[in-house]
Design an enzyme around this catalytic site. Structure first.
Site, PDB file in Angstrom:
ATOM      1  N   ASP A 163       0.815  -1.198  -0.035  1.00  0.00           N
ATOM      2  CA  ASP A 163       0.075  -0.003   0.073  1.00  0.00           C
ATOM      3  C   ASP A 163       0.828   1.209   0.052  1.00  0.00           C
ATOM      4  OD1 ASP A 163      -1.433  -2.149   0.792  1.00  0.00           O
ATOM      5  OD2 ASP A 163      -2.125  -1.358   2.820  1.00  0.00           O
TER       6      ASP A 163
HETATM    7  N1  DQQ Z   1      -2.113  -3.903   4.132  1.00  0.00           N
HETATM    8  C1  DQQ Z   1      -3.549  -3.832   4.059  1.00  0.00           C
HETATM    9  C2  DQQ Z   1      -3.886  -2.955   5.174  1.00  0.00           C
HETATM   10  C3  DQQ Z   1      -2.927  -3.007   6.090  1.00  0.00           C
HETATM   11  C4  DQQ Z   1      -1.847  -3.150   5.162  1.00  0.00           C
HETATM   12  C5  DQQ Z   1      -4.037  -3.462   2.671  1.00  0.00           C
HETATM   13  C6  DQQ Z   1      -0.629  -4.205   5.817  1.00  0.00           C
HETATM   14  O1  DQQ Z   1      -5.307  -3.107   5.503  1.00  0.00           O
HETATM   15  O2  DQQ Z   1      -2.796  -1.896   6.766  1.00  0.00           O
HETATM   16  O3  DQQ Z   1      -3.469  -4.029   1.568  1.00  0.00           O
HETATM   17  O4  DQQ Z   1       0.531  -4.314   5.155  1.00  0.00           O
END
Ligand code: DQQ
Length: 579
Positions: free
Chosen positions: A62
């Site tokens: 992300d």
């Molecule tokens: N990736 C998810 C999120 C979290 C993060 C979404 C953890 O919910 O915070 O891809 O790497």
């Protein structure tokens, strides 16, 4: 019909299918004590991108806390410093003056305290009055995946790059109360200011199979209380991740800061659905009295809803850019190969080209478009105008580096009379299923026509991006496909190579359709009808690589189409410092 009806499936069954389909996606967020993969020794260049954002090696996911501060754009992102699979997550940090050329810095936030010992997960930045940036992020505090919300502030505001971040000792700011699921409690948004002078944030959660965006309020950004009713929730959608909540201007030329909550605006509520791994949004109204988001009448909320991108695009985050009065969206594209391929190549994941977000003049959807700064990378250019393509014809676009290119094309057609009927049994929401039957080589009436990207001369490998027009009872239906099914000769069995697809809600009065594709070795990021439908595919050609890649325009419909204009550019590499 397939996925269109999947809403009726029990969530666990659907979840299983998603996990099987999403190779390489770590959806379970298991907390590991040890490393998940050895550090990459040899990073393989094949399929690495030329102008999309990537670190030198290892796993990314992300985008986090994007912001513009004192002339500098900051991009943080989830990063595994130790391997090419998800795990050991820190906030990596890069800065740029133009969103294209970047300088890599040391990670800004990494596990070090009791409130984030097991991971520093996604979050957002807010610029507080007095020009003070603050980051909110989710910390993992134990092996059971318990999530809390923390803050971090720059150690030195006079450092233009804000390299060092402090996590004060009064963290965590927010812990889950008893009625909240503490393992589905994450990804705080940028805060907005209410009329009562209190800050608000929302974060992703779920209760059983109901997706929820929890709402918290604070007078001082330190003491937060949960507002009893969530900002929004939808039954049967499962866990919500990375919510985003912001205003868009109606008929305006300037976009708006997240704290603009009234005026001639609509609100966008975006959620990343853990179960499907796509980013969905609705447009609606923020009722400030009730602190509730209400989608506009007719908006489909949930798995059949509008998406930022119909392909490989997840966990996106937007921010307001005061320098150019625009809202910019970052999205992550995972690999679509297998985890063992990622470990072998030593890297996984790219950030897609940042996109501006505006409301479509029809008020019913958003338009997304690559930021204008991308055009500074355009190099050698070739043009084609007024080129007629009869059924079965294709024309090669020579003279640009087809593996690393930007192409803009407008097609026109004389008449829609030959459009195939849209069968009443076809699912209105399942464009992907239709594209899997009606591929680029399946002859039609009006279309398929479009581009053939990352192709070999004899089309042993190719990734076509194309339109096909159907006639329904009272209107035409435009289908857009980005088909990875024949993109690679390697390891054909069982790899996830769908023909991603969307229906384009476009007025065909002028009998024209436009398409832009950003081609970058293993990324084909396409924008149909000026950004009404965007589709990103990740592909791994074995022959159509570097100088052996070709680019064509084609028509396989009975109705002749004309290339009104086509411009293609070879794309240069941006400057990335600290290589
Ligand atoms: N990736 C998810 C999120 C979290 C993060 C979404 C953890 O919910 O915070 O891809 O790497």
């Amino acid at each position: 019909m397939g996925f269109g009806k999947s809403q009726l499936w029990p969530l666990p069954v659907f979840l299983m299918c998603c996990l099987i389909l999403n190779h390489g996606v770590e959806a379970l967020h298991k907390v590991y004590e040890n490393l998940q993969s050895a550090s990459a020794v040899n990073v393989k260049d094949l399929h690495r991108t030329g102008y999309h954002f990537q670190p030198l090696k290892h796993w990314i996911n992300d985008p986090n806390g994007p912001m513009y501060f004192n002339g500098i754009y900051h991009l943080f992102y989830q990063y595994n410093p130790k391997g090419a699979v998800w795990g050991n997550i820190v906030w990596a940090h890069s800065v740029s003056k133009d969103l294209i050329n970047w300088e890599r810095l040391e990670p800004a936030i990494f596990p070090s305290k009791s409130f984030d010992k097991y991971g520093c997960w996604s979050g957002s930045a807010t610029i507080l009055p007095g020009n003070k940036p603050v980051i909110l992020y989710s910390g993992i505090i134990d092996k059971n995946n318990t999530q809390v919300q923390n803050y971090a502030v720059p150690a030195n505001l006079s450092d233009p790059y804000l390299q060092e971040w402090i996590k004060p000792d009064d963290n965590p700011l927010i812990v889950a109360d008893k009625s909240v699921n503490k393992t589905a409690f994450r990804d705080p948004t940028t805060a907005w200011l209410g009329k009562d002078g209190e800050w608000r944030i929302t974060l992703g959660s779920r209760h059983k199979d109901k997706g929820i965006s929890l709402l918290y309020k604070s007078k001082d950004f330190i003491n937060w209380t949960r507002v009893k009713k969530p900002l929004h929730s939808v039954d049967g959608t499962g866990n919500w991740e990375c919510p985003d909540f912001f205003p868009v201007s109606v008929q305006g030329t300037k976009e708006l800061d997240t704290s603009v909550i009234e005026g001639n605006i609509k609100h966008v509520m975006k959620i990343s659905l853990d179960a499907t791994r796509y980013d969905y949004y609705t447009l609606g109204k923020y009722n400030t009295k009730k602190d509730k988001y209400i989608p506009d009448k007719g908006m489909v909320d949930g798995w059949n809803g509008l998406r930022y991108d119909r392909g490989n695009f997840y966990a996106s985050k937007s921010f307001f850019d005061p320098a150019k009065n625009r809202r910019i969206l970052w999205g992550w594209a995972n690999e679509s190969d297998y985890v063992h391929d990622d470990v072998k190549k030593g890297w996984a994941g790219v950030q897609l080209i940042p996109r501006t977000i505006v409301l479509d003049p029809n008020g019913k959807q958003l338009l997304l478009w690559p930021v204008e700064e991308l055009e500074t990378l355009r190099g050698k250019k070739v043009e084609l105008t007024n080129k007629k393509l009869e059924k079965g014809e294709q024309v090669e676009i020579n003279g640009v580096s087809a593996a690393q290119a930007d192409v803009e094309v407008t097609f026109s057609f004389g008449s829609l009379d030959k459009a195939e009927p849209f069968h009443s049994s076809w699912d209105r929401y399942d464009a992907q299923k239709l594209c899997s039957h009606k591929g680029s080589t399946v002859h039609g009436g009006v279309g398929p026509f479009g581009l053939i990207t990352l192709a070999t001369e004899k089309l042993e490998e190719f990734t076509p991006v194309f339109f096909r027009i159907f006639k329904d009872q009272d209107k035409h239906v435009v289908l857009m496909c980005s088909d990875a099914s024949r993109s690679s000769l390697a390891d054909k069995k069982g790899t996830y190579r769908p023909s991603f697809a969307g229906f384009v809600d476009v007025d065909l009065t002028d009998k024209k359709l436009s398409l832009r594709s950003l081609i970058d070795h293993s990324v084909v990021e396409s924008f149909g009808a000026n950004g009404k439908v965007c589709i990103t595919s990740r592909v791994y050609p074995t022959l159509a690589t570097y100088n052996n890649a070709h680019l064509y325009a084609f028509n396989n419909g009975t109705e002749a189409v004309k290339i009104e204009s086509l411009t293609a550019w070879s794309m240069n590499k941006p400057q990335v410092m600290n290589q």
